[in-house]
Enzyme design. Sequence first.
Site, mmCIF file in Angstrom:
data_model
loop_
_atom_site.group_PDB
_atom_site.id
_atom_site.type_symbol
_atom_site.label_atom_id
_atom_site.label_comp_id
_atom_site.label_asym_id
_atom_site.label_seq_id
_atom_site.Cartn_x
_atom_site.Cartn_y
_atom_site.Cartn_z
ATOM 1 N N GLU A 98 0.813 -1.211 0.000
ATOM 2 C CA GLU A 98 0.000 0.000 0.000
ATOM 3 C C GLU A 98 0.852 1.269 0.000
ATOM 4 O O GLU A 98 1.953 1.283 0.532
ATOM 5 C CB GLU A 98 -0.849 0.049 1.281
ATOM 6 C CG GLU A 98 -1.886 -1.035 1.354
ATOM 7 C CD GLU A 98 -2.560 -1.114 2.725
ATOM 8 O OE1 GLU A 98 -2.824 -0.054 3.324
ATOM 9 O OE2 GLU A 98 -2.806 -2.245 3.173
ATOM 10 N N CYS A 111 3.241 8.197 1.500
ATOM 11 C CA CYS A 111 3.696 7.228 2.495
ATOM 12 C C CYS A 111 3.894 5.905 1.763
ATOM 13 O O CYS A 111 2.957 5.406 1.127
ATOM 14 C CB CYS A 111 2.631 7.102 3.588
ATOM 15 S SG CYS A 111 2.981 5.795 4.777
ATOM 16 N N CYS A 118 5.437 -7.702 7.516
ATOM 17 C CA CYS A 118 6.453 -7.216 8.450
ATOM 18 C C CYS A 118 6.708 -8.285 9.494
ATOM 19 O O CYS A 118 5.793 -8.983 9.921
ATOM 20 C CB CYS A 118 5.970 -5.928 9.122
ATOM 21 S SG CYS A 118 7.168 -5.225 10.275
ATOM 22 N N CYS A 122 4.520 -5.993 16.195
ATOM 23 C CA CYS A 122 3.916 -5.028 17.131
ATOM 24 C C CYS A 122 2.433 -5.360 17.327
ATOM 25 O O CYS A 122 1.715 -5.631 16.367
ATOM 26 C CB CYS A 122 4.072 -3.599 16.612
ATOM 27 S SG CYS A 122 5.800 -3.106 16.428
ATOM 28 N N CYS A 125 -0.455 -3.381 15.332
ATOM 29 C CA CYS A 125 -0.237 -3.034 13.929
ATOM 30 C C CYS A 125 -0.793 -4.085 12.973
ATOM 31 O O CYS A 125 -0.524 -5.281 13.121
ATOM 32 C CB CYS A 125 1.259 -2.844 13.695
ATOM 33 S SG CYS A 125 1.644 -2.376 12.006
ATOM 34 N N GLY A 165 5.917 -2.596 6.627
ATOM 35 C CA GLY A 165 7.301 -3.060 6.692
ATOM 36 C C GLY A 165 8.171 -2.240 7.617
ATOM 37 O O GLY A 165 7.811 -1.137 8.034
ATOM 38 N N GLU A 166 9.323 -2.793 7.949
ATOM 39 C CA GLU A 166 10.304 -2.114 8.804
ATOM 40 C C GLU A 166 11.484 -1.716 7.907
ATOM 41 O O GLU A 166 12.269 -2.575 7.486
ATOM 42 C CB GLU A 166 10.747 -3.064 9.933
ATOM 43 C CG GLU A 166 11.972 -2.633 10.709
ATOM 44 C CD GLU A 166 11.949 -1.183 11.199
ATOM 45 O OE1 GLU A 166 10.940 -0.732 11.752
ATOM 46 O OE2 GLU A 166 12.972 -0.494 10.998
ATOM 47 N N HIS A 222 6.449 4.414 21.665
ATOM 48 C CA HIS A 222 5.183 3.840 22.158
ATOM 49 C C HIS A 222 5.162 3.447 23.636
ATOM 50 O O HIS A 222 4.106 3.071 24.144
ATOM 51 C CB HIS A 222 4.745 2.632 21.311
ATOM 52 C CG HIS A 222 4.546 2.932 19.856
ATOM 53 N ND1 HIS A 222 3.980 4.095 19.398
ATOM 54 C CD2 HIS A 222 4.845 2.211 18.736
ATOM 55 C CE1 HIS A 222 3.937 4.072 18.069
ATOM 56 N NE2 HIS A 222 4.463 2.955 17.640
ATOM 57 N N CYS A 339 -2.102 2.332 7.629
ATOM 58 C CA CYS A 339 -1.294 1.352 6.915
ATOM 59 C C CYS A 339 -1.609 -0.094 7.220
ATOM 60 O O CYS A 339 -1.863 -0.459 8.348
ATOM 61 C CB CYS A 339 0.150 1.628 7.224
ATOM 62 S SG CYS A 339 0.656 2.901 6.140
#
Length: 351
Positions: A98, A111, A118, A122, A125, A165-166, A222, A339
């Site tokens: 995306e 973005c 990923c 988390c 997410c 993704g990271e 966070h 996302c």
Amino acid sequence: MQAEKDKIKSDIKSLLPGELQAELTAMGEPKFRAKQVFRWLARGVRSFEEMTDLPKSLREKLGEAFFLTPPTVERKQVSAIDGTVKYLWRLGDGNRVESVVMRYEHGNTVCVSTEVGCAMGCAFCASTLGGKVRNLAASEILDQVIFSELDSGCKISNIVLMGIGEPLDNFDSVLRFLRLVNDPDGMNIGMRHISLSTCGLAEKIDKLAQLDLQLTLSVSLHAPDNETRSKIMPVNRAYDVETLLAACRRYFERTGRRISFEYAMIRDVNDTPAHAKLLGDRLAGTGCHVNLIPLNDVPESALKPSTPETLRRFIASLEKRGINVTVRRKLGPDIEASCGQLRRGMEKKEK
Ligand code: SAH
């Protein structure tokens, strides 16, 4: 058969200008051709045939040596409220990622995703629910910028690597992407107009610092304490809060670029007065910036957003300590613009 052939071909759009020149020189082409080809690629041609000012024989040679796999739009949603455009792209191998185009007064921002899925896990997410499928190539990250601009008609001036993704877990491709998108013969987007967000891979933050790029580093914090952070972010068990903040300090010392910390406000998990106080203790005087994110509801997760009153108190507590705080505006509320949610929705439907 076609797939077999493509395997021995290479990905021309991931090549840096110098590498492209070396390839073309090896094919017996004059030096100036590389720039010509590079410019065509940045303009979003879908085939070598479209490079109309190259000799036909060269276009054929390029088609034999390289592949181009521009993404196609699988879904596109435009917010009736603020004009945010969300794309679900279909990649050459059928995977999906995306991108979101956001319109701001200071320029349009895209973005982009850096991986298919990923691995970071988390708890809040949507992107990580199905794990990581693969890294994206530099060309696939770049194409999200190029084709978002072409399709939406919005001239892109800023990029955030905050999609699926990271980014630091796909370090080499991301770095290559940064160099490509920054090139004056390409999209020519300045490093100061690019933000990279990481969940906190401390060693990679150090590696990035060594490159001394002028991009903005956003760190998904966070939680200010290890107990809370390890509960919602498994990466904290590898790099705890102290290790992460020490890497952030080194990053700032080396690059002179202030870090922006992201903090998703999760009801009764990380939003108590004690969390606000500890966050203040850790960050006061560092000159960094805190971006509070109202949690987006992910249907698979039991985590809920903080109440507006809690959010207000949290902000007040940080501001009292002199910390620069902003709250992320929710764009495209009518189109699932957060996302991972669109891809996730499609994958679920297919099961
Ligand atoms: N992997 C990178 C970049 C991707 S996510 C990172 O972790 O930073 C971009 C931001 O959105 C991160 O701060 C991430 O923690 C946050 N995010 C993910 N899911 C969210 C949700 N449901 N609500 C609010 N923020 C979320």
